[in-house]
Design an enzyme around this catalytic site. Structure first.
Site, PDB file in Angstrom:
ATOM      1  N   THR A 108       0.816  -1.209   0.000  1.00 64.68           N
ATOM      2  CA  THR A 108       0.000   0.000   0.000  1.00 64.68           C
ATOM      3  C   THR A 108       0.854   1.265   0.000  1.00 64.68           C
ATOM      4  OG1 THR A 108      -1.705  -1.198   1.185  1.00 64.68           O
ATOM      5  CG2 THR A 108      -1.843   1.179   1.268  1.00 64.68           C
ATOM      6  N   THR A 184       2.342  -4.331   4.459  1.00 65.40           N
ATOM      7  CA  THR A 184       2.408  -4.579   5.905  1.00 65.40           C
ATOM      8  C   THR A 184       2.094  -6.031   6.278  1.00 65.40           C
ATOM      9  OG1 THR A 184       0.122  -3.848   6.139  1.00 65.40           O
ATOM     10  CG2 THR A 184       1.850  -2.214   6.547  1.00 65.40           C
ATOM     11  N   ASP A 185       1.277  -6.699   5.459  1.00 63.04           N
ATOM     12  CA  ASP A 185       0.773  -8.016   5.878  1.00 63.04           C
ATOM     13  C   ASP A 185       1.899  -9.001   6.204  1.00 63.04           C
ATOM     14  OD1 ASP A 185      -1.570  -6.821   5.250  1.00 63.04           O
ATOM     15  OD2 ASP A 185      -2.094  -8.128   3.568  1.00 63.04           O
ATOM     16  N   LYS A 263       2.604  -8.059  12.880  1.00 62.81           N
ATOM     17  CA  LYS A 263       1.390  -7.311  12.568  1.00 62.81           C
ATOM     18  C   LYS A 263       0.271  -7.886  13.422  1.00 62.81           C
ATOM     19  CE  LYS A 263      -1.568  -5.591   8.930  1.00 62.81           C
ATOM     20  NZ  LYS A 263      -1.840  -5.348   7.523  1.00 62.81           N
TER      21      LYS A 263
HETATM   22  N1  ASP Z   1      -2.155  -6.240   1.426  1.00 63.72           N
HETATM   23  C1  ASP Z   1      -1.185  -5.170   1.523  1.00 63.72           C
HETATM   24  C2  ASP Z   1       0.178  -5.776   1.547  1.00 63.72           C
HETATM   25  O1  ASP Z   1       0.569  -6.353   2.523  1.00 63.72           O
HETATM   26  C3  ASP Z   1      -1.434  -4.346   2.719  1.00 63.72           C
HETATM   27  C4  ASP Z   1      -0.418  -3.266   2.960  1.00 63.72           C
HETATM   28  O2  ASP Z   1       0.403  -2.928   2.169  1.00 63.72           O
HETATM   29  O3  ASP Z   1      -0.469  -2.719   4.044  1.00 63.72           O
HETATM   30  O4  ASP Z   1       0.877  -5.685   0.573  1.00 63.72           O
END
Ligand code: ASP
Length: 462
Positions: A108, A184-185, A263
């Site tokens: 993201t 983040t995932d 996370k």
């Molecule tokens: N689904 C995304 C990812 O982990 C969420 C994010 O970037 O926070 O790439």
């Protein structure tokens, strides 16, 4: 304009409703429905989305879907086509400032909304970054490179190895700090694996992401990036870290050690928590405030050890009541060389699984135990059942987090098949993945009803 572009993505019932009120996409409207009135901007609809909803961007920045069957009237006030091109500006060079390399992998943080499909898509360039977050130039000379453009669930051994090698090359070139933009995932998996693949770094390696994309007013992208870049440029913590929001507000970021971070919330911006430890430091625009002092310090040399290997035949099994032995059997039969179990409580699985563990051991599969409670240690001497599992060759991993154990086992099995050596490396802490004790203030107590927590929430939560 053709009908295709005017009503981009809309079909069936919604298309006829929008047409009947002469409200193409990008119309500023008031939608009157049987459930209430909504003001906003009609957005194009994803081509793959259903045909029953109109997507409206509310003035506060959120997008909502409104069932077309409930719409009784659409009043059109105007038209405001959005152009989501980020202005590009050349990043200024100041020889007195440290050099930071931002390696992008996607997620993201590197995204903007694509209104053709309605999807969040990666977009990453130095000029775009400077154009949207000019403060970055206050801290460093920034150079960027897009290594990958994936959402983090698609990160895996190939990308981990590629990222570790890229870090090595940058350190050899003499950068003062590295930032890794990442979804983040899966950021905590990558942070852990890089903590093993990249050792004795002379400079900070800071992973950063965002929970909310930069088109949203509540986005954490810019501030996280500022904190991460400041850390890479100025901090003397030469470790792999994750830098994300500390509290739910934008008061400060936290720097988490790469092997102790996880996370913990699907949508909060303060989603990353240090588990069984306290974070390394707090960071804001002005300062970096250490919380711990036993970290690896920045050096002036360009020496780093890169060990980019990973055995893919490693699995993680989250134990659940009534798990059948065939779960373990099938991994063994499929040639898996290592299994990390996230067991219950102090590290348990049910008795029916024992024969499968014995079989795994007999076939030379390395089986390790972690706890699904996340906080606390595996303790297999407390109950008879734990001792039986030890006899079956299951090796307890103290307070190593399950995901960390998974990537460490993959990394170790990538180096050797000798199970004694594997055990030795697994049980020797390399980057804080096993600690002697959990500090009393290292446990997450974010629970309802406790007065000081209530006070904290009412004061800071936005
Ligand atoms: N689904 C995304 C990812 O982990 C969420 C994010 O970037 O926070 O790439």
């Amino acid at each position: 304009m053709t009908e295709n572009t005017t009503y981009k993505g809309y079909k069936g019932l919604t298309l006829s409703v929008l047409k009947s009120f002469n409200a193409p996409v990008w119309s500023e409207v008031e939608l009157v429905t049987t459930k209430g009135k909504y003001k906003g901007l009609i957005l194009p609809r994803s081509e793959t989305a259903d045909e029953f909803h109109v997507v409206l961007k509310l003035p506060i920045g959120y997008n909502i879907g409104i069932a077309a069957e409930n719409i009784t009237e659409i009043k059109v006030f105007g038209n405001k086509e959005a152009h989501y091109k980020i202005p590009e500006k050349e990043f200024p060079v100041d020889p007195s400032k440290p050099s930071v390399k931002l390696l992008g992998t996607g997620g993201t943080i590197a995204s903007r909304l694509d209104y053709r499909t309605g999807a969040v898509i990666p977009a990453f360039s130095p000029g775009e970054l400077y154009g949207s977050v000019p403060e970055l130039a206050d801290y460093c000379n920034l150079d960027t490179e897009k290594l990958y453009g994936v959402f983090s669930e698609n990160m895996g051994p190939e990308q981990w190895i590629g990222t570790a090698k890229a870090i090595g090359e940058e350190i050899e070139k003499g950068v003062h700090g590295i930032v890794i933009g990442h979804g983040t995932d899966v950021m905590h998996h990558t942070a852990a694996v890089l903590s093993f693949m990249v050792q004795n770094s002379p400079v900070p390696i800071v992973m950063v992401g965002s929970q909310r994309s930069s088109d949203r007013p509540s986005s954490d992208a810019a501030l996280n990036l500022i904190h991460a870049v400041k850390t890479a440029a100025e901090s003397d913590i030469a470790e792999v870290m994750v830098c994300m929001f500390g509290p739910t507000s934008d008061m400060y970021g936290l720097l988490h050690r790469g092997t102790r971070v996880r996370k913990m919330h699907s949508s909060y911006r303060s989603t990353f928590r240090t588990i069984g430890e306290i974070p390394l430091a707090m960071v804001d625009r002005e300062k970096i405030t250490p919380l711990k002092y036993d970290y690896k310090k920045r050096r002036n040399d360009k020496y780093v050890e890169i060990n980019p290997v990973f055995e893919e035949k490693v699995s993680i099994v989250y134990y659940y009541p009534n798990m059948k032995p065939d779960i373990i059997d099938s991994l063994v039969d499929n040639g898996y060389k290592g299994i990390v179990i996230a067991g219950t409580g102090l590290g348990h699985v049910n008795k029916p699984v024992y024969p499968a563990l014995q079989r795994a051991y007999d076939k030379g599969v390395a089986v390790y135990m972690t706890v699904q409670t996340l906080w606390g240690y595996v303790q297999m001497y407390v109950y008879e059942t734990g001792r039986v599992m030890l006899d079956l060759g299951v090796i307890p991993l103290a307070n190593m987090l399950p995901e960390v154990a998974y990537v460490k086992l993959g990394w170790v099995l990538g180096q050797t098949d000798d199970l004694e050596k594997v055990k030795n490396i697994m049980l020797t802490p390399i980057a804080g993945e096993i600690t002697e004790r959990e500090p009393s203030n290292g446990y997450l107590i974010y629970q309802g009803g406790i007065p000081e927590v209530e006070e904290f929430i009412s004061k800071y939560r936005k």
